[in-house]
Design an enzyme around this catalytic site. Structure first.
Site, short mmCIF file in Angstrom:
data_model
loop_
_atom_site.label_atom_id
_atom_site.label_comp_id
_atom_site.label_asym_id
_atom_site.label_seq_id
_atom_site.Cartn_x
_atom_site.Cartn_y
_atom_site.Cartn_z
N HIS A 128 -4.74 -2.95 -28.90
CA HIS A 128 -4.36 -2.94 -27.27
C HIS A 128 -3.38 -2.73 -26.71
O HIS A 128 -3.66 -2.10 -25.77
CB HIS A 128 -5.23 -3.90 -26.96
CG HIS A 128 -4.78 -4.59 -25.80
ND1 HIS A 128 -4.07 -5.51 -25.10
CD2 HIS A 128 -6.54 -4.68 -24.96
CE1 HIS A 128 -4.59 -5.91 -23.89
NE2 HIS A 128 -5.60 -5.03 -23.48
N GLY A 142 10.78 1.89 10.01
CA GLY A 142 11.65 1.11 9.21
C GLY A 142 10.58 0.40 8.51
O GLY A 142 9.84 -0.98 9.39
N THR A 143 9.38 0.67 7.83
CA THR A 143 8.32 -0.57 7.36
C THR A 143 8.83 -1.44 6.69
O THR A 143 7.87 -2.23 6.38
CB THR A 143 7.75 0.48 6.65
OG1 THR A 143 7.74 1.05 5.50
CG2 THR A 143 6.42 1.25 7.32
N ASN A 144 9.77 -1.85 5.76
CA ASN A 144 10.07 -2.43 5.41
C ASN A 144 10.62 -4.12 5.89
O ASN A 144 10.12 -5.14 6.53
CB ASN A 144 11.36 -2.39 4.50
CG ASN A 144 11.71 -1.51 3.39
OD1 ASN A 144 10.29 -1.23 3.35
ND2 ASN A 144 12.76 -1.29 3.08
N GLU A 157 11.49 -1.38 13.62
CA GLU A 157 11.22 -2.24 12.85
C GLU A 157 10.89 -3.43 13.91
O GLU A 157 9.97 -4.54 12.53
CB GLU A 157 13.23 -2.89 12.70
CG GLU A 157 13.32 -1.27 12.04
CD GLU A 157 15.38 -1.67 11.76
OE1 GLU A 157 14.99 -2.34 10.55
OE2 GLU A 157 15.62 -1.41 12.50
N CYS A 173 10.18 5.60 7.51
CA CYS A 173 11.37 6.08 6.55
C CYS A 173 12.27 4.52 5.33
O CYS A 173 12.98 4.10 4.62
CB CYS A 173 13.05 5.64 7.00
SG CYS A 173 13.54 4.75 8.25
N ARG A 204 -20.57 3.76 -29.64
CA ARG A 204 -19.29 4.11 -28.90
C ARG A 204 -20.05 3.71 -26.73
O ARG A 204 -20.75 4.20 -27.01
CB ARG A 204 -19.29 4.82 -28.85
CG ARG A 204 -18.66 5.23 -30.33
CD ARG A 204 -17.57 6.55 -30.85
NE ARG A 204 -16.89 6.92 -31.85
CZ ARG A 204 -17.50 7.12 -33.63
NH1 ARG A 204 -18.69 7.56 -32.91
NH2 ARG A 204 -16.97 7.07 -33.81
#
Length: 847
Positions: free
Chosen positions: A426, A737-739, A716, A802, A79
């Site tokens: 699986h 604002g990371t977007n 931003e 944010c 195993r």
């Protein structure tokens, strides 16, 4: 190739043997712990990671000496034993040492059917997993002597040499095959998807088979002591008479339930002493191993042997319940309970279920392998699933059975349906690991890959047809069925209460409407970190007024439209402040370009012309005038607020009037936070600040309320990062604002990135999609630069993130290290963020 090498890098597992998890793997270490707990474990030898790597490179340990550790003629199993049980590994191979001579001996002692079943199973497993021959060639329906003879003939015909008879040769080939399988590309991708490092080692354990084919109560079984779906403590499992390994999990006429059950005979009655011993072992394992274990066992004429034990594979709901129960019972500390639950598990608890009131058009039924419900269009390949995900279209991946090559498709799909397989197949194992609704072994269903169809009884579904999977019942439903959001229980809340006591970074929610705020409050968000006010204006009663403002010909007409919007926005802010009573609310001023509020079809334009009583040509001309080549970098955010200042004036007044009203009603002051979007120059901040202060002064005078407020900037743009020191002198907080910051840092539109992002990740250009996981090297460095410069200019500056990255555990770890005050994410990611933040704090104390 030689059968031995000069060094002897293996150890028999005993009480005193030196067995280490980081050298021999979890299974070897677990078996040693079972031995030390006086469980009846058959003789076992462990091969270290180093030994397995050497085997893969062509160097074999001295197997003749290894075999001398076992009784003569003893059948063996091998195993896998990776460092972490979740990382998987090659499938177990049983009955090594079975050959013509042993077949004759076992047939004489126990009968020809028993001997033939053992030999045939070994030949089939060896041919498929060691010699890598076509499985269909060795898929005999019944274990009879002609089938064994046919399998041996087919093996010899395909390999062009007889089936190996020497146990040492058999063992050598099994070890070599498993060692090399672990190093393969598919295995590497599979374990990396489960969090393993690419170069993770594999150990192997060689164990004496414990019979299980005696005349008395004999066979193999699996028992676990919790419900794997709910986490409730109760013994469940199966026992298969004269079975081996995990065959008991396959229902059949000779399969017994373990406990008394109306559905059939029970092992509890047939072998009460052995069953009682199993219960004792389960309790000992729980208290001494600090885990709910599944025990694989064998009975030989009623004599118990414990072959293996591993943590119970469980649903996310059960993960939370077990962790909390172990802590409440004093078995593990609360910190351990928090660390045992992956943050993603909390997101899985939010998975939907089929509405019991919905009409269920059952197309097929299979095994409920992974809980939750999903609906989508049928696809038959991983590439089709990935293409569907790139189009943001939910899909169900349908296969005869999945293989490691299907991992990417499973990641992309909303659910998985297979014709074959069981609870340990699986698809089932990977589905549970990914929190992916999964139905396997759908009886009566046939997948036609050539024609891209699925058949069940007299019905046919085709690629593109919509189905709904109920991973909790195993039903496959035709069409799109109504789904319900799941309920969250007391253990969920308890775990998060413990998390809140440990974390040292705040967690707020992005809430654009009062409905969002209620959800955020229910999830114990510590305030609103981002309220995108424009989302309030897309509702039908506001949209027309907004369009009237856009089409206003004079400042007077524009002011009149804004005057109608004012009470609507004020009412929204009143509701927000009331719902979030006592908690901060950060409101971002209007951000999007105005053209987003206009219809985009000819029919919509005509409807707007009727509503505004204007010629269609004028509507079309004005819409064209507002259009931009790249609107996300055009007239939006603070640029719009300065060129059409009446919009920000109206919003500021609505915020302050709402704050004054709620503060007066509740008897406690409301201190709103106002955030300016898309800033790139300090002068923009100065100009908006002057106007906001003027509005605040006017409202104070009109209402007689001496409210306060905090002004901040949403960072931003890269330029705002670089000029953070100047900007910080005029505001109380900076929220990254990371977007948008990621878009601008990469020069990449997140709306278009889906067309190639998965390929970029596959090629290793990006380690992760930077819109899902914060790019700490690039965008993260911008955050650190902005934070350092802002703090240098104003030490009391509040910093936060944010964007949606705020809900990602790795991004939260970055923000915590950077000493940000809080993160703010979508309401449904707040529980994930709370737990992730606590785990990062715990890790910090352990260093």
């Amino acid at each position: 190739m030689p059968l031995h090498m000069s060094r002897n890098d293996y150890s028999e597992i005993t009480h005193s043997a030196v067995i280490r998890q980081h050298q021999h793997g979890w299974r070897a270490k677990c078996l040693q712990r079972l031995i030390r707990l006086d469980m009846p474990v058959p003789r076992t030898v462990a091969l270290s990671f180093a030994a397995v790597r050497a085997i893969a490179a062509g160097h074999m340990p001295d197997l003749v000496r290894m075999l001398e550790r076992f009784d003569p003629g003893q059948l063996l199993s091998v195993r896998p034993s990776p460092e972490d049980a979740a990382w998987g590994g090659p499938g177990a191979i049983l009955n090594i040492g079975m050959n013509d001579a042993r077949h004759a001996e076992i047939a004489a002692a126990h009968g020809e059917p028993v001997a033939t079943r053992l030999y045939l199973r070994f030949v089939q497993g060896y041919a498929q997993h060691v010699a890598r021959l076509d499985p269909d060639l060795f898929d005999a329906a019944e274990p009879c002597l002609p089938a064994l003879q046919a399998a041996l003939y087919d093996y010899e015909n395909e390999i062009e040499e007889p089936f190996p008879q020497e146990p040492a040769v058999q063992l050598a080939e099994v070890l070599r095959s498993m060692a090399r399988a672990w190093e393969g590309t598919s295995a590497r991708l599979l374990r990396q998807a489960k969090g393993a490092p690419a170069e993770a080692g594999l150990g192997l354990v060689v164990q004496a088979m414990a019979g299980g084919f005696g005349a008395g109560v004999s066979g193999a079984g699996v028992i676990q002591f919790i419900d794997p779906d709910t986490g409730e403590r109760r013994a469940t499992g199966r026992f298969k008479t004269r079975g081996q390994g995990r065959e008991a999990l396959e229902n059949g006429a000779d399969t017994l339930f373990l406990t008394r059950d109306a559905r059939g005979a029970a092992l509890e009655d047939r072998a009460p002493e052995a069953f009682a011993a199993l219960l004792r072992h389960g309790e000992v394992a729980r208290t001494q191993l600090h885990e709910e274990m599944q025990i694989e066992f064998t009975l030989d004429d009623g004599v118990l042997a414990v072959l293996d034990a591993l943590p119970v594979t469980r649903s996310s709901r059960a993960q939370v319940r077990v962790a909390v129960a172990l802590a409440e019972d004093g078995i593990i500390p609360r910190d351990d309970a928090l660390m045992r639950v992956p943050p993603k598990a909390l997101a899985d608890l939010l998975h939907r279920q089929v509405d019991p009131r919905a009409t269920r058009d059952a197309f097929a039924r299979g095994i409920a392998a992974s809980p939750g419900a999903a609906r989508g269009r049928i696809v038959f390949s991983s590439s089709a699933a990935q293409a569907s995900a790139a189009r943001d279209e939910p899909c169900i991946l349908v296969r005869r059975e999945t293989t490691p090559e299907d991992i990417r498709g499973m990641h992309a799909a909303s659910g998985v349906l297979t014709e074959r397989g069981g609870m340990t197949s699986h698809a089932a194992v990977i589905g549970r690991g990914l929190g992916l609704p999964c139905v396997v072994g759908a009886s009566g269903m046939r997948v036609d890959m050539r024609n891209r169809t699925v058949h069940a009884r007299d019905r046919v579904l085709r690629e593109g047809d919509v189905i709904t999977l109920d991973g909790s019942t195993g039903e496959v439903l035709a069409g799109s069925v109504a789904l319900l959001e799941p309920a969250l229980d007391d253990t969920f809340r308890t775990l998060l209460e413990w998390a809140d006591a440990r974390r040292d970074i705040g967690v707020r929610a992005n809430a654009d409407t009062p409905a969002d705020a209620r959800i955020a409050r229910d999830f114990k968000a510590e305030g609103v970190g981002l309220c995108r006010t424009e989302h309030m204006l897309f509702e039908d009663d506001r949209l027309l007024v907004m369009r009237e403002m856009i089409f206003a010909d004079t400042e007077t007409d524009r002011a009149a439209a804004l005057e109608r919007l004012l009470p609507m926005q004020r009412a929204d802010f009143v509701h927000l402040f009331e719902i979030m009573e006592g908690l901060p609310v950060c409101i971002r001023l209007f951000d999007p370009p105005l053209h987003e509020f206009l219809p985009h079809t000819r029919e919509g334009m005509r409807g707007l012309a009727d509503a505004l009583d204007r010629p269609l040509s004028e509507i079309t001309r004005r819409a064209e005038a507002l259009s931009e080549f790249n609107p996300m970098l055009g007239m939006r955010g603070v640029r719009l607020g300065l060129t059409v200042p009446e919009i920000y004036d109206m919003q500021a007044r609505a915020i302050f009037e709402a704050a004054a009203a709620v503060g007066k009603e509740r008897g406690s002051p409301v201190v709103p936070e106002i955030m300016i979007p898309l800033v790139s120059a300090v002068r923009e901040v100065e100009m908006v600040k002057v106007r906001v202060e003027a509005v605040a002064a006017a409202v104070r005078a009109e209402t007689g309320s001496d409210f306060g407020y905090r002004l901040g900037v949403m960072v931003e743009t890269p330029r705002a990062v670089l000029r953070a020191a100047e900007i910080a002198q005029h505001v109380s907080f900076l929220s990254f604002g990371t977007n948008d910051l990621t878009q601008m840092a990469y020069g990449l539109s997140r709306d278009d990135a889906g067309r190639f992002m998965s390929e970029y990740v596959r090629l290793g250009v990006f380690a992760e999609d930077p819109f899902q996981v914060l790019d700490q090297e690039g965008v993260g460095e911008l955050l650190l630069i902005g934070a350092a410069r802002g703090r240098a200019a104003r030490p009391d500056l509040t910093l936060s993130v944010c964007g949606e990255h705020a809900g990602d555990p790795e991004s939260i770890a970055f923000c915590r290290t950077a000493e940000f005050a809080y993160v703010s994410c979508s309401p449904f990611r707040v529980p994930v963020a709370r737990l992730a933040a606590a785990q990062r704090a715990i890790e910090g104390t352990q260093k």
